[in-house]
Design a protein around this motif. Sequence first.
Motif, PDB file in Angstrom:
ATOM      1  N   VAL A  88      66.580  -1.215 -24.281  1.00 28.28           N
ATOM      2  CA  VAL A  88      67.288  -2.091 -25.224  1.00 28.28           C
ATOM      3  C   VAL A  88      68.713  -2.317 -24.758  1.00 28.28           C
ATOM      4  N   GLN A  89      69.342  -1.250 -24.282  1.00 26.34           N
ATOM      5  CA  GLN A  89      70.723  -1.368 -23.800  1.00 26.34           C
ATOM      6  C   GLN A  89      70.792  -2.214 -22.535  1.00 26.34           C
ATOM      7  N   ILE A 141      61.299   1.337 -34.080  1.00 28.94           N
ATOM      8  CA  ILE A 141      61.103   1.934 -32.747  1.00 28.94           C
ATOM      9  C   ILE A 141      60.435   3.292 -32.875  1.00 28.94           C
ATOM     10  N   GLU A 142      60.858   4.092 -33.838  1.00 22.45           N
ATOM     11  CA  GLU A 142      60.254   5.410 -34.029  1.00 22.45           C
ATOM     12  C   GLU A 142      58.785   5.286 -34.406  1.00 22.45           C
ATOM     13  N   ILE A 197      69.179  -4.196 -34.577  1.00 19.69           N
ATOM     14  CA  ILE A 197      68.217  -3.238 -34.034  1.00 19.69           C
ATOM     15  C   ILE A 197      67.620  -2.412 -35.170  1.00 19.69           C
ATOM     16  N   LEU A 216      61.740   8.081 -26.909  1.00 19.99           N
ATOM     17  CA  LEU A 216      62.707   7.217 -27.578  1.00 19.99           C
ATOM     18  C   LEU A 216      63.851   6.838 -26.657  1.00 19.99           C
ATOM     19  N   ASP A 217      64.320   7.802 -25.866  1.00 27.16           N
ATOM     20  CA  ASP A 217      65.466   7.544 -24.990  1.00 27.16           C
ATOM     21  C   ASP A 217      65.166   6.439 -23.986  1.00 27.16           C
ATOM     22  N   LYS A 264      72.340  -6.291 -29.044  1.00 24.43           N
ATOM     23  CA  LYS A 264      73.405  -5.694 -29.849  1.00 24.43           C
ATOM     24  C   LYS A 264      73.173  -5.857 -31.351  1.00 24.43           C
ATOM     25  N   TYR A 324      65.888   0.802 -35.779  1.00 24.23           N
ATOM     26  CA  TYR A 324      65.583   2.096 -35.161  1.00 24.23           C
ATOM     27  C   TYR A 324      64.335   2.721 -35.786  1.00 24.23           C
ATOM     28  N   TYR A 349      65.417   3.145 -25.907  1.00 22.48           N
ATOM     29  CA  TYR A 349      66.831   2.846 -26.187  1.00 22.48           C
ATOM     30  C   TYR A 349      67.552   2.376 -24.927  1.00 22.48           C
ATOM     31  N   GLU A 350      67.212   2.995 -23.786  1.00 22.79           N
ATOM     32  CA  GLU A 350      67.835   2.597 -22.516  1.00 22.79           C
ATOM     33  C   GLU A 350      67.460   1.164 -22.150  1.00 22.79           C
TER      34      GLU A 350
END
Length: 734
Positions: free
Chosen positions: A275-276, A289-290, A284, A268-269, A281, A286, A272-273
């Motif tokens: 996406v960032q 994504i999971e 999203i 997941l990290d 912004k 979540y 998320y990275e």
Amino acid sequence: MEPSITIKADTIEEATQTALSILQATVDQVRIEVLHSPKKNFLGIVKQQAEVSVTKLGNLTATPLSTESSTNISPNQQSVAVQESAVSIDEITSTPLSKASAEPMSSSIEKAIPTDMEDLVDFFLAEENSDVFATYDEAPTPQDTNVSTQITEDMPFGAWVENQVLYIHEDEKKYPVIAPGKNVTLKVNGLKVTDRIAVSKTDRIGIDYQDEVTPSEFSIQLMAQNTRAVLFVRPGKIVHRTLQDQPVANFIQLEVDETVEFFNDLKLDDVYEKVQQLGIKQGIDYHAIEQAMVLKEPGEVVIAEGISPIQGKDGELDWLVEEVIETEKDDTEKVDFREANKIVNVEEGEIIASKIPATPGKPGKDLFGEPIFPKEVQEIIIKTGKNTTLKHDRVVAVAPGRPSIEWRGRLVKIDIIKEYLHQGDVGIDSGHIQFQGDVRVLGNVNDSMNVTASGRVNVKGTVTRGNIQAGQSMYIGDNVFSSTLSVGRENFVISELVMLLREILGYTDNMQVALHQLLVVRGLQPTELTSRELNHLLRLLFEKKYTNFRDIVMRFVNKVRMHISVLSEEWTNLADSLYESFIVVSSNPLESMAAYEALNDDIRATYESHRIPPEPKAFLTVPYAINSTLYCSGNINVTGHGVYHSVLKAGNDVSVQGVCRGGEIRAGRNVTLDEVGSEVGVKTVISVPADGIIRIDYAHPNTNILIGNRQHSFASGASRIIAKLNADGNLELH
């Protein structure tokens, strides 16, 4: 068998690190072989991934390949002792190097390969083509399969594989032959084999087949004006390989069975990275994504959504007049609906149409929080013509007649057309007919008589050696002999006038700028310039700078006067103004700078309202024509017996029922014919542009067709023809 895997990744370091993690080993506990180095194109994009083979080393001991040691395979069969991964590191280092290295392989590798991971990767990148690795590749590899090399007398001749054990039985006259299959590496006596090879019990045979691991991957793509982010997931997979059993044969090819196991080890990290990094912004999801993290098959998931803009609606014209169908009937009272005319009559004061204003859209917001604006909406522009006026965005008739509508892009022009009804024949007694509106003739049009109308022309009888012109459409009820019929020629005249107006407008704009500059130099305001001074300055500009201007104006005026019968008052009024202002200045000179600017605005308005061609609605319908010329800016329809030795030219389509013998047909789009030419070979030419289509039920010999710059002549009769150009620009007949 030693654990061994093959890993693909963008870099050698990444592939090696993944393999060590899966094997749960360190660098000094494995043997690493670089199968492929990564390659990139000139943009830096990965073209080929790195591929490494990593084998975890165990406690290996050398077992001599001797015929003396044996083990029982079955109660009635003797065989060689089965060796699992039976080639040791000592055996490798005792093998002479093929590239004449005086130093043993083990010491060469020990000196060359560092143990630190970063140094190890640098070493592989720098030395992947060196002699060390070349000789290492050529040395025998540890056997990943049991190989039996001892035989008994009752064993059959040949080679076979049973329970992942390779058996080899030779005799005095011949040897078995083996070859590697796909994903199998075969080494015989330290040399890599890629083709068939004869083997014996004394050969040292190494068979290597490895599991292959492809790591899980993901990517994020932005779509729909950056209002949607889609996560594409490709789970990883492990390809497990085992050696296939092979029956006894003189020749066998070593193959492997494969089973595929999918896994998803995405984190997941990492998502998320990413996406960032993309700067997302807004919106999203979540939870989505999971869900993507547990996919075991390739898939895609929308993980973020912005707000799409709501598009507006362009302005429209609401047509309020009901159309009535009027038909022509023959003596038997049968109605031919193909010859129907739409007749609409309105009274004075009647509302013809109303303007529906455009509705603006609403902006959206992308994933970065930036606004997304909808397309700009466009209003319709209503231009009233003859006998119409605009009141509170409604078009009102100020006289009775037939409404006429003409679209040019977003501009619509509406007129009320009056009709002239002629009860008998058009001949010497009646004289020629010329009318600004529609003309309906209940009789015939006789020799050398002209009928001209700015709207529609409807002739119930025949036309003999006549000349008929209509601005919008024409219907002839009976046959046409040696005559000229023309519909919509006004559109071509207007297109030529528009080109001249564009030149004139360029001059008048430049002269207006020049006049203002002269006023600034003299310190005068535009209102202080007298009529005499203005016309004197214009004359100087004509003589010294814009010497061609008056010639172009005169060409425009002459063309309008030449076609005054088919042009509206808008054109004649503008031509008169230009003539009086710039040609015969002394008779009616411009009174002020404001008058000059007003005239320039009139030129611009006329140009802008006509620069877009009108929609092609014109049509010409006749039942039969001989030795005649038919011209229409829209469609030509021949509904009876056909055409003989005539010329037909249409801006759009031509359709002829019956026979087309001799002459020429030119269409701006398509041509559809029943029968073309004659048995005696009368030449008939049919032509359309490159994107047009010609359809013919039957073509006689000497019929020529042209599509674009491609042509074909029929040497013999042909039926049911569809002719067009293919994607390569060649003419095809179907």
